[in-house]
Design a protein around this motif. Structure first.
Motif, mmCIF file in Angstrom:
data_model
loop_
_atom_site.group_PDB
_atom_site.id
_atom_site.type_symbol
_atom_site.label_atom_id
_atom_site.label_comp_id
_atom_site.label_asym_id
_atom_site.label_seq_id
_atom_site.Cartn_x
_atom_site.Cartn_y
_atom_site.Cartn_z
ATOM 1 N N HIS A 109 0.823 -1.201 0.000
ATOM 2 C CA HIS A 109 0.000 0.000 0.000
ATOM 3 C C HIS A 109 0.864 1.261 0.000
ATOM 4 N N ARG A 110 0.275 2.348 -0.399
ATOM 5 C CA ARG A 110 0.992 3.626 -0.475
ATOM 6 C C ARG A 110 1.063 4.289 0.896
ATOM 7 N N LEU A 111 2.247 4.808 1.230
ATOM 8 C CA LEU A 111 2.427 5.618 2.432
ATOM 9 C C LEU A 111 2.311 7.075 2.019
ATOM 10 N N TRP A 112 1.349 7.786 2.585
ATOM 11 C CA TRP A 112 1.136 9.175 2.206
ATOM 12 C C TRP A 112 2.350 10.032 2.556
ATOM 13 N N ASP A 113 2.744 10.894 1.656
ATOM 14 C CA ASP A 113 3.734 11.916 1.972
ATOM 15 C C ASP A 113 3.109 12.908 2.957
ATOM 16 N N LYS A 114 3.936 13.446 3.838
ATOM 17 C CA LYS A 114 3.375 14.326 4.868
ATOM 18 C C LYS A 114 2.713 15.576 4.282
#
Length: 214
Positions: A109-114
């Motif tokens: 899954h994708r980890l959101w950029d802050k």
């Protein structure tokens, strides 16, 4: 200093046992509580309740909440304990953060950029949301990727606030000391006040022992 992140007294040096235990007003506690509630929901939805991972994640989230409250209650007699437990709370949340990041990576899954639109929306919602609901961020209906990323955003908010709280506690300790110093200062003032009282002439002092009626 954020008023909600400092103790409830104006000058702790004026009190032997200053007001303490007001942890429910702390922003760091409120953020940690939101993380705990959301973690319970997410783990119950997506992780086998019999698994070790489920237990570890829920306990790490709970540790964040419990250590803040215990440290706040103990602060009346031990600033050292409050500092230590607040730091433990932050460490527990960092451990939980790694679990969520690992979960996203392992599932592809994708980890959101802050600074992604999704992360910015969660932070904006956190700043404005003061609901008492245990599911303020719709974790019960979110898909796994959104749920985990939402928790990551909330943990970042909580750990940021706890770091700020620790700096406030350190400054407060430097300015006013701890319980031992307050105890000494209070005793010194009391003895000084006794020394300022005028001496009573010896012929006016009461007898050491009362005389029985004959």
């Amino acid at each position: 200093m954020n008023p909600s992140d400092k103790s409830d007294w104006s000058d702790p040096s004026d009190h032997l046992l200053p007001k303490h235990g007001g942890y429910r007003k702390l922003r760091g506690f409120q953020a940690a509580l939101a993380v705990y509630d959301a973690t319970v929901i997410l783990c119950d939805r997506f992780i086998d309740k019999r698994s070790r991972t489920h237990d570890q994640m829920v306990q790490a989230a709970r540790s964040g909440v419990q250590n803040i409250s215990e440290g706040s209650v103990a602060s009346g007699t031990s600033k050292k304990t409050e500092l230590k437990l607040t730091n433990v709370a932050g460490a527990s949340l960092e451990e939980l953060l790694r679990d969520y990041e690992d979960s996203l990576r392992q599932r592809g899954h994708r980890l959101w950029d802050k600074n992604s639109p999704e992360a910015l929306a969660i932070r904006k919602r956190y700043r404005s949301d003061r609901s008492d609901s245990s599911d303020c961020y719709d974790i019960r209906t979110a898909d796994p990727e959104i749920a985990a990323n939402t928790l990551i955003c909330l943990i970042h908010q909580a750990t940021y606030l706890l770091r700020h709280q620790l700096r406030c506690l350190e400054q407060e300790f430097l300015e006013h000391g701890g319980f031992t110093e307050r105890l000494y200062a209070t005793r010194t003032r009391a003895r000084g006040q006794q020394g300022d009282q005028p001496a009573v002439p010896s012929n006016q002092r009461p007898s050491a022992l009362p005389v029985a009626n004959q």
